[in-house]
Design a protein around this motif. Structure first.
Motif, mmCIF file in Angstrom:
data_model
loop_
_atom_site.group_PDB
_atom_site.id
_atom_site.type_symbol
_atom_site.label_atom_id
_atom_site.label_comp_id
_atom_site.label_asym_id
_atom_site.label_seq_id
_atom_site.Cartn_x
_atom_site.Cartn_y
_atom_site.Cartn_z
ATOM 1 N N PHE A 1 0.840 -1.203 0.000
ATOM 2 C CA PHE A 1 0.000 0.000 0.000
ATOM 3 C C PHE A 1 0.871 1.248 0.000
ATOM 4 O O PHE A 1 0.662 2.167 -0.795
ATOM 5 C CB PHE A 1 -0.930 -0.015 1.214
ATOM 6 C CG PHE A 1 -1.595 1.302 1.480
ATOM 7 C CD1 PHE A 1 -2.694 1.692 0.740
ATOM 8 C CD2 PHE A 1 -1.121 2.152 2.465
ATOM 9 C CE1 PHE A 1 -3.316 2.905 0.976
ATOM 10 C CE2 PHE A 1 -1.729 3.369 2.711
ATOM 11 C CZ PHE A 1 -2.834 3.747 1.965
ATOM 12 N N ILE A 2 1.849 1.272 0.895
ATOM 13 C CA ILE A 2 2.748 2.434 0.981
ATOM 14 C C ILE A 2 3.523 2.601 -0.317
ATOM 15 O O ILE A 2 3.654 3.709 -0.845
ATOM 16 C CB ILE A 2 3.685 2.292 2.199
ATOM 17 C CG1 ILE A 2 2.869 2.375 3.489
ATOM 18 C CG2 ILE A 2 4.788 3.335 2.170
ATOM 19 C CD1 ILE A 2 3.631 1.966 4.739
ATOM 20 N N LEU A 3 4.031 1.493 -0.844
ATOM 21 C CA LEU A 3 4.774 1.551 -2.101
ATOM 22 C C LEU A 3 3.899 2.085 -3.239
ATOM 23 O O LEU A 3 4.309 2.973 -3.986
ATOM 24 C CB LEU A 3 5.312 0.157 -2.447
ATOM 25 C CG LEU A 3 6.164 0.060 -3.687
ATOM 26 C CD1 LEU A 3 7.498 0.741 -3.440
ATOM 27 C CD2 LEU A 3 6.374 -1.386 -4.068
ATOM 28 N N LEU A 4 2.685 1.559 -3.364
ATOM 29 C CA LEU A 4 1.778 2.028 -4.412
ATOM 30 C C LEU A 4 1.422 3.498 -4.220
ATOM 31 O O LEU A 4 1.324 4.254 -5.190
ATOM 32 C CB LEU A 4 0.500 1.187 -4.426
ATOM 33 C CG LEU A 4 0.604 -0.200 -5.026
ATOM 34 C CD1 LEU A 4 -0.676 -0.977 -4.775
ATOM 35 C CD2 LEU A 4 0.883 -0.118 -6.511
ATOM 36 N N PHE A 5 1.224 3.882 -2.980
ATOM 37 C CA PHE A 5 0.844 5.264 -2.694
ATOM 38 C C PHE A 5 1.907 6.245 -3.178
ATOM 39 O O PHE A 5 1.599 7.255 -3.803
ATOM 40 C CB PHE A 5 0.599 5.437 -1.196
ATOM 41 C CG PHE A 5 0.120 6.807 -0.819
ATOM 42 C CD1 PHE A 5 -1.205 7.157 -1.004
ATOM 43 C CD2 PHE A 5 0.992 7.743 -0.287
ATOM 44 C CE1 PHE A 5 -1.657 8.424 -0.655
ATOM 45 C CE2 PHE A 5 0.551 9.010 0.067
ATOM 46 C CZ PHE A 5 -0.780 9.346 -0.121
ATOM 47 N N MET B 1 2.944 5.293 -7.419
ATOM 48 C CA MET B 1 1.890 5.632 -8.383
ATOM 49 C C MET B 1 1.369 7.052 -8.156
ATOM 50 O O MET B 1 0.713 7.603 -9.026
ATOM 51 C CB MET B 1 0.727 4.643 -8.272
ATOM 52 C CG MET B 1 1.096 3.194 -8.494
ATOM 53 S SD MET B 1 1.482 2.800 -10.181
ATOM 54 C CE MET B 1 -0.114 2.792 -10.909
ATOM 55 N N ASP B 2 1.635 7.604 -6.973
ATOM 56 C CA ASP B 2 1.178 8.949 -6.619
ATOM 57 C C ASP B 2 -0.337 9.088 -6.813
ATOM 58 O O ASP B 2 -0.829 10.094 -7.292
ATOM 59 C CB ASP B 2 1.922 10.004 -7.437
ATOM 60 C CG ASP B 2 1.798 11.389 -6.808
ATOM 61 O OD1 ASP B 2 1.618 11.453 -5.580
ATOM 62 O OD2 ASP B 2 1.853 12.382 -7.553
ATOM 63 N N ASN B 3 -1.039 8.008 -6.446
ATOM 64 C CA ASN B 3 -2.490 7.994 -6.586
ATOM 65 C C ASN B 3 -3.069 7.205 -5.422
ATOM 66 O O ASN B 3 -2.959 5.989 -5.379
ATOM 67 C CB ASN B 3 -2.880 7.371 -7.926
ATOM 68 C CG ASN B 3 -4.366 7.464 -8.194
ATOM 69 O OD1 ASN B 3 -5.175 7.643 -7.295
ATOM 70 N ND2 ASN B 3 -4.716 7.342 -9.460
ATOM 71 N N TRP B 4 -3.688 7.893 -4.476
ATOM 72 C CA TRP B 4 -4.195 7.204 -3.296
ATOM 73 C C TRP B 4 -5.370 6.298 -3.615
ATOM 74 O O TRP B 4 -5.623 5.338 -2.895
ATOM 75 C CB TRP B 4 -4.529 8.198 -2.191
ATOM 76 C CG TRP B 4 -5.713 9.086 -2.476
ATOM 77 C CD1 TRP B 4 -5.703 10.278 -3.108
ATOM 78 C CD2 TRP B 4 -7.066 8.816 -2.132
ATOM 79 N NE1 TRP B 4 -6.962 10.785 -3.182
ATOM 80 C CE2 TRP B 4 -7.826 9.898 -2.591
ATOM 81 C CE3 TRP B 4 -7.709 7.772 -1.499
ATOM 82 C CZ2 TRP B 4 -9.205 9.953 -2.424
ATOM 83 C CZ3 TRP B 4 -9.081 7.832 -1.323
ATOM 84 C CH2 TRP B 4 -9.814 8.926 -1.790
ATOM 85 N N HIS B 5 -6.095 6.557 -4.705
ATOM 86 C CA HIS B 5 -7.220 5.697 -5.088
ATOM 87 C C HIS B 5 -6.744 4.276 -5.398
ATOM 88 O O HIS B 5 -7.363 3.298 -4.979
ATOM 89 C CB HIS B 5 -7.958 6.267 -6.306
ATOM 90 C CG HIS B 5 -8.686 7.530 -6.025
ATOM 91 N ND1 HIS B 5 -8.158 8.753 -6.338
ATOM 92 C CD2 HIS B 5 -9.882 7.767 -5.434
ATOM 93 C CE1 HIS B 5 -9.011 9.694 -5.979
ATOM 94 N NE2 HIS B 5 -10.068 9.123 -5.419
#
Length: 89
Positions: free
Chosen positions: A69-73, A76-80
């Protein structure tokens, strides 16, 4: 009726049948005798071991899910996307 609509209705019907069949199987199994005292002790030990195993598995899955989750956040710079992954995980 369109093909897509027909396929959707068939899929829903099959899913309902699967849930009903699962309920029938559960009902049949619960009607069976639970065995003698030794068998019940063994079953209890198996349940305790399985519970401990599942607790450890869920703990690690949660750790990995939060890390991803942290890595994707941040990547990707997209919290969705990150929240969608976390909800799915």
């Amino acid at each position: 009726m369109e093909l897509a609509q027909t396929l959707l209705m068939v899929s829903i019907g099959v899913a309902v049948l699967a849930v009903v069949w699962g309920g029938i199987l559960i009902w049949q199994i619960l009607k069976l005798p639970s065995g003698n005292e030794k068998m019940q002790d063994i079953a209890k030990a198996i349940q305790e071991g399985a519970g401990a195993y599942m607790k450890r598995q869920y703990t690690w899955v949660a750790v990995v899910a939060v890390m991803l989750f942290i890595l994707l956040f941040f990547v990707m710079d997209n919290w969705h996307i990150a929240v969608g992954f976390l909800v799915g995980a």
